[in-house]
Design a protein around this motif. Sequence first.
Motif, PDB file in Angstrom:
ATOM      1  N   THR A   1       0.829  -1.201   0.000  1.00 47.01           N
ATOM      2  CA  THR A   1       0.000   0.000   0.000  1.00 47.01           C
ATOM      3  C   THR A   1       0.863   1.250   0.000  1.00 47.01           C
ATOM      4  OG1 THR A   1      -0.146  -0.056   2.408  1.00 47.01           O
ATOM      5  CG2 THR A   1      -1.905  -1.152   1.169  1.00 47.01           C
ATOM      6  N   GLY A   2       2.146   1.062   0.170  1.00 47.63           N
ATOM      7  CA  GLY A   2       3.057   2.188   0.122  1.00 47.63           C
ATOM      8  C   GLY A   2       4.477   1.762   0.396  1.00 47.63           C
ATOM      9  N   CYS A   3       5.397   2.563  -0.078  1.00 48.92           N
ATOM     10  CA  CYS A   3       6.806   2.362   0.218  1.00 48.92           C
ATOM     11  C   CYS A   3       7.489   3.719   0.221  1.00 48.92           C
ATOM     12  CB  CYS A   3       7.488   1.423  -0.752  1.00 48.92           C
ATOM     13  SG  CYS A   3       6.793   1.189  -2.349  1.00 48.92           S
ATOM     14  N   LEU A   4       8.541   3.780   0.999  1.00 51.07           N
ATOM     15  CA  LEU A   4       9.285   5.034   1.073  1.00 51.07           C
ATOM     16  C   LEU A   4      10.727   4.770   1.444  1.00 51.07           C
ATOM     17  CD1 LEU A   4       9.605   6.141   4.373  1.00 51.07           C
ATOM     18  CD2 LEU A   4       7.141   5.979   4.053  1.00 51.07           C
ATOM     19  N   VAL A   5      11.535   5.753   1.142  1.00 56.61           N
ATOM     20  CA  VAL A   5      12.935   5.750   1.555  1.00 56.61           C
ATOM     21  C   VAL A   5      13.116   6.976   2.430  1.00 56.61           C
ATOM     22  CG1 VAL A   5      15.343   5.909   0.809  1.00 56.61           C
ATOM     23  CG2 VAL A   5      13.697   4.595  -0.560  1.00 56.61           C
ATOM     24  N   ALA A   6      13.711   6.753   3.590  1.00 52.68           N
ATOM     25  CA  ALA A   6      13.970   7.845   4.531  1.00 52.68           C
ATOM     26  C   ALA A   6      15.429   7.775   4.962  1.00 52.68           C
ATOM     27  CB  ALA A   6      13.063   7.712   5.752  1.00 52.68           C
TER      28      ALA A   6
ATOM     29  N   ASP B   1      18.028   9.485   9.932  1.00 48.96           N
ATOM     30  CA  ASP B   1      17.666  10.587  10.828  1.00 48.96           C
ATOM     31  C   ASP B   1      16.161  10.829  10.838  1.00 48.96           C
ATOM     32  OD1 ASP B   1      20.336  11.007  11.387  1.00 48.96           O
ATOM     33  OD2 ASP B   1      20.553  12.599   9.896  1.00 48.96           O
ATOM     34  N   GLY B   2      15.425  10.120   9.992  1.00 48.47           N
ATOM     35  CA  GLY B   2      13.978  10.238   9.967  1.00 48.47           C
ATOM     36  C   GLY B   2      13.421  11.216   8.955  1.00 48.47           C
ATOM     37  N   LEU B   3      14.251  11.703   8.054  1.00 48.72           N
ATOM     38  CA  LEU B   3      13.774  12.637   7.032  1.00 48.72           C
ATOM     39  C   LEU B   3      13.358  11.877   5.784  1.00 48.72           C
ATOM     40  CD1 LEU B   3      16.533  15.365   7.414  1.00 48.72           C
ATOM     41  CD2 LEU B   3      14.229  15.356   8.393  1.00 48.72           C
ATOM     42  N   LEU B   4      12.191  12.211   5.260  1.00 47.75           N
ATOM     43  CA  LEU B   4      11.683  11.570   4.055  1.00 47.75           C
ATOM     44  C   LEU B   4      12.566  11.941   2.870  1.00 47.75           C
ATOM     45  CD1 LEU B   4       9.395   9.899   2.739  1.00 47.75           C
ATOM     46  CD2 LEU B   4       8.228  12.080   2.351  1.00 47.75           C
ATOM     47  N   ILE B   5      12.958  10.936   2.095  1.00 42.59           N
ATOM     48  CA  ILE B   5      13.738  11.173   0.884  1.00 42.59           C
ATOM     49  C   ILE B   5      12.821  11.092  -0.337  1.00 42.59           C
ATOM     50  CG2 ILE B   5      15.617  10.321  -0.579  1.00 42.59           C
ATOM     51  CD1 ILE B   5      16.992   9.359   2.043  1.00 42.59           C
ATOM     52  N   VAL B   6      12.047   9.997  -0.435  1.00 42.65           N
ATOM     53  CA  VAL B   6      11.114   9.818  -1.551  1.00 42.65           C
ATOM     54  C   VAL B   6      10.059   8.794  -1.129  1.00 42.65           C
ATOM     55  CG1 VAL B   6      12.473   7.995  -2.683  1.00 42.65           C
ATOM     56  CG2 VAL B   6      11.006   9.461  -4.061  1.00 42.65           C
ATOM     57  N   ASP B   7       8.861   8.909  -1.705  1.00 45.78           N
ATOM     58  CA  ASP B   7       7.816   7.953  -1.348  1.00 45.78           C
ATOM     59  C   ASP B   7       6.906   7.638  -2.518  1.00 45.78           C
ATOM     60  OD1 ASP B   7       4.851   9.299  -0.844  1.00 45.78           O
ATOM     61  OD2 ASP B   7       6.487  10.747  -0.673  1.00 45.78           O
ATOM     62  N   ASP B   8       6.288   6.487  -2.436  1.00 49.98           N
ATOM     63  CA  ASP B   8       5.217   6.065  -3.326  1.00 49.98           C
ATOM     64  C   ASP B   8       4.172   5.452  -2.398  1.00 49.98           C
ATOM     65  OD1 ASP B   8       3.526   5.189  -5.287  1.00 49.98           O
ATOM     66  OD2 ASP B   8       4.834   3.590  -6.005  1.00 49.98           O
TER      67      ASP B   8
ATOM     68  N   VAL C   1      -1.346   7.738   3.816  1.00 46.62           N
ATOM     69  CA  VAL C   1      -0.534   7.651   5.025  1.00 46.62           C
ATOM     70  C   VAL C   1       0.303   8.929   5.121  1.00 46.62           C
ATOM     71  CG1 VAL C   1       1.440   6.450   3.976  1.00 46.62           C
ATOM     72  CG2 VAL C   1       0.937   6.109   6.379  1.00 46.62           C
ATOM     73  N   VAL C   2       0.550   9.371   6.319  1.00 46.04           N
ATOM     74  CA  VAL C   2       1.384  10.554   6.519  1.00 46.04           C
ATOM     75  C   VAL C   2       2.842  10.086   6.455  1.00 46.04           C
ATOM     76  CG1 VAL C   2       1.953  12.455   8.058  1.00 46.04           C
ATOM     77  CG2 VAL C   2      -0.396  11.606   7.947  1.00 46.04           C
ATOM     78  N   VAL C   3       3.434  10.208   5.284  1.00 50.49           N
ATOM     79  CA  VAL C   3       4.749   9.617   5.045  1.00 50.49           C
ATOM     80  C   VAL C   3       5.849  10.246   5.903  1.00 50.49           C
ATOM     81  CG1 VAL C   3       4.301   8.659   2.769  1.00 50.49           C
ATOM     82  CG2 VAL C   3       5.013  11.036   2.974  1.00 50.49           C
ATOM     83  N   GLU C   4       5.735  11.521   6.201  1.00 56.08           N
ATOM     84  CA  GLU C   4       6.762  12.148   7.049  1.00 56.08           C
ATOM     85  C   GLU C   4       6.762  11.526   8.443  1.00 56.08           C
ATOM     86  OE1 GLU C   4       5.667  14.951   3.818  1.00 56.08           O
ATOM     87  OE2 GLU C   4       4.496  13.849   5.283  1.00 56.08           O
ATOM     88  N   GLY C   5       5.573  11.251   8.964  1.00 57.29           N
ATOM     89  CA  GLY C   5       5.469  10.604  10.273  1.00 57.29           C
ATOM     90  C   GLY C   5       6.006   9.188  10.253  1.00 57.29           C
ATOM     91  N   VAL C   6       5.683   8.457   9.195  1.00 58.79           N
ATOM     92  CA  VAL C   6       6.182   7.086   9.054  1.00 58.79           C
ATOM     93  C   VAL C   6       7.706   7.099   8.943  1.00 58.79           C
ATOM     94  CG1 VAL C   6       6.203   5.028   7.571  1.00 58.79           C
ATOM     95  CG2 VAL C   6       4.046   6.195   8.061  1.00 58.79           C
ATOM     96  N   ALA C   7       8.252   8.040   8.185  1.00 56.09           N
ATOM     97  CA  ALA C   7       9.706   8.132   8.026  1.00 56.09           C
ATOM     98  C   ALA C   7      10.385   8.360   9.374  1.00 56.09           C
ATOM     99  CB  ALA C   7      10.068   9.256   7.055  1.00 56.09           C
ATOM    100  N   ALA C   8       9.860   9.275  10.154  1.00 57.52           N
ATOM    101  CA  ALA C   8      10.449   9.575  11.462  1.00 57.52           C
ATOM    102  C   ALA C   8      10.344   8.379  12.403  1.00 57.52           C
ATOM    103  CB  ALA C   8       9.761  10.798  12.078  1.00 57.52           C
ATOM    104  N   LEU C   9       9.180   7.748  12.443  1.00 57.34           N
ATOM    105  CA  LEU C   9       8.996   6.587  13.321  1.00 57.34           C
ATOM    106  C   LEU C   9       9.838   5.399  12.872  1.00 57.34           C
ATOM    107  CD1 LEU C   9       5.166   6.883  13.899  1.00 57.34           C
ATOM    108  CD2 LEU C   9       6.963   7.195  15.617  1.00 57.34           C
ATOM    109  N   ALA C  10       9.979   5.208  11.567  1.00 56.80           N
ATOM    110  CA  ALA C  10      10.799   4.104  11.056  1.00 56.80           C
ATOM    111  C   ALA C  10      12.253   4.280  11.470  1.00 56.80           C
ATOM    112  CB  ALA C  10      10.685   4.020   9.536  1.00 56.80           C
ATOM    113  N   ALA C  11      12.743   5.503  11.388  1.00 52.33           N
ATOM    114  CA  ALA C  11      14.130   5.754  11.801  1.00 52.33           C
ATOM    115  C   ALA C  11      14.311   5.468  13.287  1.00 52.33           C
ATOM    116  CB  ALA C  11      14.520   7.191  11.475  1.00 52.33           C
TER     117      ALA C  11
END
Length: 141
Positions: free
Chosen positions: A26-31, A34-41, A45-55
């Motif tokens: 349903t989605g993928c991203l590279v962060a 440090d938790g900063l979003l680089i690119v997403d598809d 979903v709030v990708v910036e939040g996911v990026a930060a939490l994933a880091a």
Amino acid sequence: MTTDTELRGELLAELHRLRRAVPELTGCLVASTDGLLIVDDAETVVVEGVAALAAACLGVSQRIADSAGHEDFQEVLISSTGGHVAMYLAGNGAVLVLLAGAEANVARLHHEARRSIAVVSRVVATAALTFSQALPEPARW
């Protein structure tokens, strides 16, 4: 010299390939780690939040692996009734995050993600090199 736009385009093309290979995504991203979003598809979903939490999750998971005496941390899988979140360390400084429905074949998800890690790692390393080359020379006194 490769531009930032070209590098992001290469990452986005890889995320699109992943979505085609694993339709349950349903989605993928590279962060960054440090938790900063680089690119997403991703959709819905709030990708910036996911990026930060994933880091943050990646950092904690690495520390747990270190504390347990395990080396070369690689990935984290979170499964819930709603689906799966898989996070993979991608080179030095990036994390690949995949969001999938509950019906996803996790083995297929891992297989395809591991192929993508090589691409993401290479692009992120190239971006770091490009960035360091763009820095001005230090002043000579």
